[in-house]
Design an enzyme around this catalytic site. Structure first.
Site, mmCIF file in Angstrom:
data_model
loop_
_atom_site.group_PDB
_atom_site.id
_atom_site.type_symbol
_atom_site.label_atom_id
_atom_site.label_comp_id
_atom_site.label_asym_id
_atom_site.label_seq_id
_atom_site.Cartn_x
_atom_site.Cartn_y
_atom_site.Cartn_z
ATOM 1 N N SER A 129 1.068 -1.066 0.049
ATOM 2 C CA SER A 129 0.325 -0.013 0.025
ATOM 3 C C SER A 129 0.488 1.341 0.156
ATOM 4 C CB SER A 129 -0.854 0.113 1.467
ATOM 5 O OG SER A 129 -1.204 1.325 0.865
ATOM 6 N N LYS A 183 -4.426 -6.631 3.507
ATOM 7 C CA LYS A 183 -4.667 -5.259 2.574
ATOM 8 C C LYS A 183 -6.308 -5.312 2.006
ATOM 9 C CE LYS A 183 -3.532 -1.993 0.431
ATOM 10 N NZ LYS A 183 -3.852 -2.114 -1.327
ATOM 11 N N HIS A 186 -7.213 -3.323 4.860
ATOM 12 C CA HIS A 186 -6.848 -1.508 4.550
ATOM 13 C C HIS A 186 -8.309 -1.269 4.073
ATOM 14 C CE1 HIS A 186 -4.500 1.320 2.419
ATOM 15 N NE2 HIS A 186 -4.018 1.162 3.460
ATOM 16 N N ASN A 187 -8.284 -1.741 2.325
ATOM 17 C CA ASN A 187 -8.694 -0.760 1.296
ATOM 18 C C ASN A 187 -10.290 -0.294 2.070
ATOM 19 O OD1 ASN A 187 -6.689 -1.466 0.220
ATOM 20 N ND2 ASN A 187 -7.884 -1.764 -1.629
ATOM 21 N N GLU A 190 -10.027 2.115 4.259
ATOM 22 C CA GLU A 190 -9.781 3.086 3.321
ATOM 23 C C GLU A 190 -10.843 3.577 2.284
ATOM 24 O OE1 GLU A 190 -6.202 2.042 0.880
ATOM 25 O OE2 GLU A 190 -8.019 3.228 -1.585
HETATM 26 C C1 6PG Z 1 -2.907 1.335 -1.323
HETATM 27 C C2 6PG Z 1 -4.544 1.013 -2.127
HETATM 28 C C3 6PG Z 1 -4.267 0.913 -3.941
HETATM 29 C C4 6PG Z 1 -6.470 0.795 -4.590
HETATM 30 C C5 6PG Z 1 -7.151 2.311 -4.470
HETATM 31 C C6 6PG Z 1 -7.927 2.414 -5.318
HETATM 32 O O1 6PG Z 1 -3.344 0.358 -0.559
HETATM 33 O O2 6PG Z 1 -2.751 2.380 -2.509
HETATM 34 O O3 6PG Z 1 -5.319 0.781 -1.390
HETATM 35 O O4 6PG Z 1 -4.146 -0.893 -3.608
HETATM 36 O O5 6PG Z 1 -6.344 0.587 -5.415
HETATM 37 O O6 6PG Z 1 -7.085 2.760 -3.203
HETATM 38 O O7 6PG Z 1 -8.502 1.196 -4.781
HETATM 39 P P1 6PG Z 1 -10.502 1.452 -5.639
HETATM 40 O O8 6PG Z 1 -10.311 2.253 -7.184
HETATM 41 O O9 6PG Z 1 -11.178 0.066 -5.763
HETATM 42 O O10 6PG Z 1 -11.086 3.963 -4.995
#
Ligand code: 6PG
Length: 466
Positions: A129, A183, A186-187, A190
């Site tokens: 990430s 991960k 994590h997302n 996010e």
């Molecule tokens: C990271 C991000 C990355 C992710 C983007 C876009 O940790 O660097 O999580 O892996 O792909 O944030 O995600 P979306 O297109 O689903 O918004």
């Protein structure tokens, strides 16, 4: 004898190229492979060192790697990962290691892990990430698979990862697909954090009439305190950007329809499978879907034009800040809950303190608050929920009042806060000794004889409700 490289990377897009350059910065020689000649040329342009090479030829790539070969894939999740593995497999030797660094679904990782193990090839699914800048300057890395294989790559990963208090933001997450699973969560967090920041922006733009200039200042100020985080920091930066095509700010020209690649949705889907409640993350996924219904929303906005009614409480910027902090806590608490459930269900043996620790730097959800989360799990590794930790409950108690005020305000004003109000409702449900779901049990038993339990004695009961 020609030079043998320490590390190989397949997929020289911006992420891959930057990761490879980062590896080389730390005195490990690295060779990259891609099918696109331009990308190989771009790598050669940027990496002026004997320790870096790029090639279009997979045989040359494999031949030039020191054994056991350490090969990381940074290619799009899904078919491309299988394609590269199938392509390289006949060229590999027993004991070589393939690391998938993309956002692969954890079930795909399980399948690949089992299939490669039977061929005596180590396989790791590793979350990475921090976007392209993180890849270059130091990402947070979440590797999973088998711990012996991790030892092969550990020196390189520890060297290239972001550092917090001199500690690398990488650790072995657990068995099988644990790395990709962590991960994914994590997302999910996010998605929730981004949605919550978006709602705070909406409240201050529409309700408190802040213009982009003062919004920039507000998020800047917030980033100095408890909300200090990468996402709040970049939000402040966004308000500063002028549009190249008009005289205004770029943000105001961006269409309000958010796209997704699916990791947030996977988090919600899997939470349903595990029976874990993560409603704030679910709300963030739903809001991306509602944002996509732009045409319908525009029609509805003409049909429903009621004003804000007579009751219009006031809120301050500080109260909005506190509400955002409150909701951030709920979002991390839900993600950690899911990790804890998944750890048991999939026998990952996750260490939640270590996960909080490696999320403190490099990754998209890095935040000052993660140190509190780390402490909470350090003090009690078997914590049933983050919200039961005294470290956390003290903070929640200090901001829940402001959150209630903010939600009253947004309800009165008609400002949508699917994630923010949901975070408060999640908390209210979580801390309710009583919930009215005895009624649901009664309904189920009445219409379908589904039975119920009683408060006053053990056993399963059914009643004739007529
Ligand atoms: C990271 C991000 C990355 C992710 C983007 C876009 O940790 O660097 O999580 O892996 O792909 O944030 O995600 P979306 O297109 O689903 O918004």
């Amino acid at each position: 004898m020609a030079q043998l490289f320490d590390f190989g990377l397949v997929g020289l897009g911006v992420m891959g190229r930057n990761f490879l350059l980062n590896v080389a910065d730390h005195h490990f020689s690295a060779i990259g492979l891609d099918t696109d000649a331009q990308k190989v040329a771009d790598l050669k342009d940027e990496g002026h060192s004997d320790d870096i090479e790029g090639t279009l030829d997979k045989v040359e790539f494999i031949k030039k790697l020191a054994r056991p070969r350490k090969i990381m894939l940074l290619v799009p999740a899904g078919g491309p990962v299988d394609h590269v593995i199938t392509d390289l497999l006949p060229l590999l030797d027993s004991g070589d290691l393939i690391i998938d660094g993309g956002n692969s679904h954890f079930e795909d990782t399980n399948r690949r892990f089992t299939s490669l193990k039977s061929k005596d090839i180590h396989f790791m699914g590793s979350g990475v990430s921090g976007g392209s800048e993180g890849a270059r300057m130091g990402p947070s890395i979440m590797p999973g698979g088998d711990s012996k294989a991790y030892e092969i790559i550990k020196p390189i990963f520890e060297a290239v990862a972001a550092k917090v208090n001199n500690e690398p933001c990488v650790d072995f997450m657990g068995k099988g697909s644990a790395g990709n699973y962590v991960k994914m969560i994590h997302n999910g967090i996010e998605y929730a954090d981004m949605q919550l920041i978006g709602e705070s922006y909406h409240i201050m733009k529409l309700g408190l009439q802040q213009d982009n200039h003062s919004l920039k200042q507000t998020y800047d100020d917030w980033n100095q305190g408890v909300l200090q985080s990468f996402l709040v920091e970049i939000t402040s930066q966004i308000f500063n950007k002028k549009d190249d095509l008009t005289s205004g700010d770029l943000l105001d020209q961006i269409l309000d329809k958010a796209k997704q690649k699916g990791t947030g949705k996977w988090t919600s889907q899997n939470a349903m499978d595990l029976g874990v409640a993560i409603p704030t993350i679910d709300a963030a996924v739903s809001m991306r879907q509602i944002s996509g219904m732009k045409d319908i929303r525009m029609k509805a906005s003409e049909k429903y034009t009621e004003g804000s009614g007579e009751f219009t409480p006031e809120v301050s910027v500080e109260e909005v800040r506190d509400a955002l902090y409150f909701a951030f806590i709920m979002s991390y608490a839900q993600g950690m809950d899911q990790l804890s459930r998944a750890s048991k269900e999939y026998q990952y043996d996750l260490n939640l303190e270590s996960i909080a620790k490696i999320w403190r730097g490099g990754c998209i959800i890095r935040a000052r608050f993660l140190e509190d989360i780390r402490l909470a799990y350090k003090n009690d590794s078997s914590l049933e929920s983050l919200l039961l930790s005294p470290v956390i409950s003290e903070k929640v108690n200090s901001v829940v009042g402001a959150t209630r005020k903010v939600i009253q305000y947004t309800v009165a004003k008609g400002i949508p806060t699917l994630a923010l109000s949901n975070a408060l409702n999640y908390f209210d449900a979580f801390k309710s000794a009583y919930l009215p779901l005895n009624l649901i049990q009664a309904q189920r038993d009445l219409f379908g004889s589904h039975t119920y339990e009683r408060k006053d004695k053990p056993g399963i009961f059914h009643s004739d409700w007529n």
